[in-house]
Design an enzyme around this catalytic site. Sequence first.
Site, mmCIF file in Angstrom:
data_model
loop_
_atom_site.group_PDB
_atom_site.id
_atom_site.type_symbol
_atom_site.label_atom_id
_atom_site.label_comp_id
_atom_site.label_asym_id
_atom_site.label_seq_id
_atom_site.Cartn_x
_atom_site.Cartn_y
_atom_site.Cartn_z
ATOM 1 N N GLU A 181 0.814 -1.214 0.000
ATOM 2 C CA GLU A 181 0.000 0.000 0.000
ATOM 3 C C GLU A 181 0.839 1.251 0.000
ATOM 4 O OE1 GLU A 181 -0.680 -2.614 1.675
ATOM 5 O OE2 GLU A 181 -2.675 -3.159 0.977
ATOM 6 N N HIS A 205 -10.279 -5.227 9.880
ATOM 7 C CA HIS A 205 -10.993 -4.816 8.675
ATOM 8 C C HIS A 205 -12.172 -3.918 8.998
ATOM 9 C CE1 HIS A 205 -8.719 -8.263 7.350
ATOM 10 N NE2 HIS A 205 -8.967 -7.953 6.106
#
Lengths: 403, 480
Positions: free
Chosen positions: A139, A208
């Site tokens: 990322e 998450h």
Amino acid sequence: MATLFQGLPSSTAFSSSNKFNHAPAPTSFSERKSSIVTVRSDARWSPVLNSATHKPQRLITNAVATKADSSLASTSSKPGHELLLFEALREGLEEEMERDPCVCVMGEDVGHYGGSYKVTKGLATKFGDLRVLDTPIAENSFTGMGIGAAMTGLRPIIEGMNMGFLLLAFNQISNNCGMLHYTSGGQFKIPVVIRGPGGVGRQLGAEHSQRLESYFQSIPGIQMVACSTPYNAKGLMKAAIRSENPVILFEHVLLYNLKDRIPDEEYVLSLEEAEMVRPGEHVTILTYSRMRYHVMQAAKTLVNKGYDPEVIDIRSLKPFDLHTIGKSVKKTHRVLIVEECMRTGGIGASLTAAITENFNDDLDAPIVCLSSQDVPTPYAGTLEEWTVVQPAQIVTAVEQLCQ
Amino acid sequence: MASSWSLIKRSRTLIHHKKKLAFLGIGSAPTFSSSSSSPFMKRPCAASAPYINNHFRFLRRFESTKAEAAQLELQHYVTDDDDNNQVIDFPGGKVAFTSEMRFISESIQKRVPCYRVLDDNGMPMKYSNYVQISKEMAVKMYSDMVTLQTMDSIFYEVQRQGRISFYLTSMGEEAVNIASAAALSFDDVILPQYREPGVLLWRGFTLQQFVDQLFGNTSDLGKGRQMPIHYGSNKHNYFTVSSPIATQLPQAVGAAYSLKIDGKSACAVTYCGDGGTSEGDFHAGLNFAAVMDAPVIFICRNNGWAISTPVEEQFRSDGVVVKGQAYGIWSIRVDGNDALAVYSAVHTAREIAIKEKRPVLIEALTYRVGHHSTSDDSTKYRPIDEIEYWKMERNPVNRFKRWVERNGWWSDHNESELRSSVRKQLMQAIQVAEKAQKPPLSDLFNDVYDRLPSNLEEQERILREIVKKHPEDYPSDVPL
């Protein structure tokens, strides 16, 4: 700077009857107050003009504001087309990619897989591999890549598969994305859009279910917006892409399948404006993203109990639209903030501070902020539900606030 | 206790020293074919593996699937000298198998040799292959190396005098700076770490502009917002320096990707140090560049030290060059103090990158003669004689000077003229910069966004009110 946001009457309760053909146009066009077409449960509707008129029986089942300056024609026929929120995002993305060849998308699985939430489905086939780029799993790197591409003239949209993963990109976002326009003396601009789903889903586990808006809100140089309906999703996506500043667009995992009707014509919303969901008199409820729906559900109950809440979807998380919020506070004198962030350091905390600083004299009671607890989101469904603010809590809070 | 520690410390630096001395033993450069677009041969022990031509690279990124292309390539690596000729396939391609359990050693016996053209006396070595440069180019390169050296010593002194807040020198790395810049075109986008002001100098950034940035005055392109040394100029295609290490490496991939989409005949060039190769961004950046077929040149200035951390404590691999192959990238190790070697390597790498649309890694071995920065005193962690040795005997500027002089392109007269002229210009520039105005208060809030949002307008208003109320606390030389 203020563009009138435009909306359409919409509701899943619309019947196919022709009752809509005879809608009289709302009288106030020029003000920022919106007029709302209300839909009753029996599918009859009636227009409601300014929020100054007080109609206790008003019942809003869907939280979308209408065009203030809508022409007769647009409300008369079945306007627009229906789609799901992720499709609205995709439409916005596609239109912008067609309009400007510099716009490109990068992220994990965005290409042929179409994105893990299908927001970029079909785009790779249409625009090619180079403009819809699949990246390896790093990322910080693909965010950095997007920044480098932006500095060289492209307009990348960086998709994080889940907002929580963008914590790995924090260095690039904070130290470079937000700063390089400033530290280079304005020589390099970074028109990136960083987007992805976040928020508490259905048993996705703690890692998450992050609410990254609270971590990112301090970074100078970025703008943050949160979408909540297909209508504002598309409009905000387009506005974010066209903006010269880096924008972080927060989507919510559970809202991707929301269905609604949006206009056929092109529209772009303003990144710095809040959305008036339901005008009212007694209390201002500020919320965004998924909590908007919990609030609207609570609003149903509240209306039945005789309260008249004003619901505002703040949409713009950085900077706050203190103009709209201030007007509302001056009217109702009571504020309830409902958010999904954690209690400490969330958007609600900043908003509370901002409102107290600016509108303290207009408040009749201390601001109440309902947020999640300072715990990692548990996996167990029942426990997870208790970490998210529920409509019943909102109702209780309003009742207490309005005593 | 203390004495045994100092013994250990000393022995570590001796080993370190010996490794450096080992470079002296390297003789001729490896040969390469005369066609300028062919890359160098890899290490001798990998002789059986043919180097990949560009066929398969173009398949990817312009068509949908990449796995096929990769598989086709990797099949070439299934060579005859494997134990059995039987082959199995897995995701990622066919692979030969062996019944002998053999671990790959953590390093090969010999270190990757280092490409150099000139010996320590500036004499071209026998059989050396390099890209020829003209007299004008050589003289400009040498002059810029001298200018960089002079700039560094003067600005360092200016910081010590308290007139600027911070500085870091590129002493010992003048060849990497100038020679690499000389081998590139002005269209190539540069993403520096912070020890590459020479690249900007080569491209025409004036001494005045450098000094203005150091003093942070109104003429500074960065509007006084960054620390000294954090130069940036979009006109010169030199991205503004950002302090965190290695963040520019994935950004370089993005810049290269942008150049590729635009179809420009240019590449992105990015620099980092040996310390920067430990950052996650280094690994991901190299990996991305390889996967994306991005025309990037990664130049790693392996100068032996990351502040006080020597390379033995930074990584255990054979330097940085071996990491390139791990990511599928062409790599070369170059004597970073040899201007001609650096020039040749970068020149060739650029052609590879642009023509074949692929990244290249260059490890330039050099030595950081100065301290890490003005906040550092490197004599605390390394011996002074080591520093002196690299400063005098292994000085890249002197070495190149001997070569230029030997060609009859430079004289002592030119030398003294140049040095005094540069000194004078610098002094003048410093005087001008010191007296110049500082950026106004409004520049505190501009450029955070494209236009001033309401919250910043409010904050600016509040600040101005405070300044008005307490003018005695506000610096008199900063305009409002």
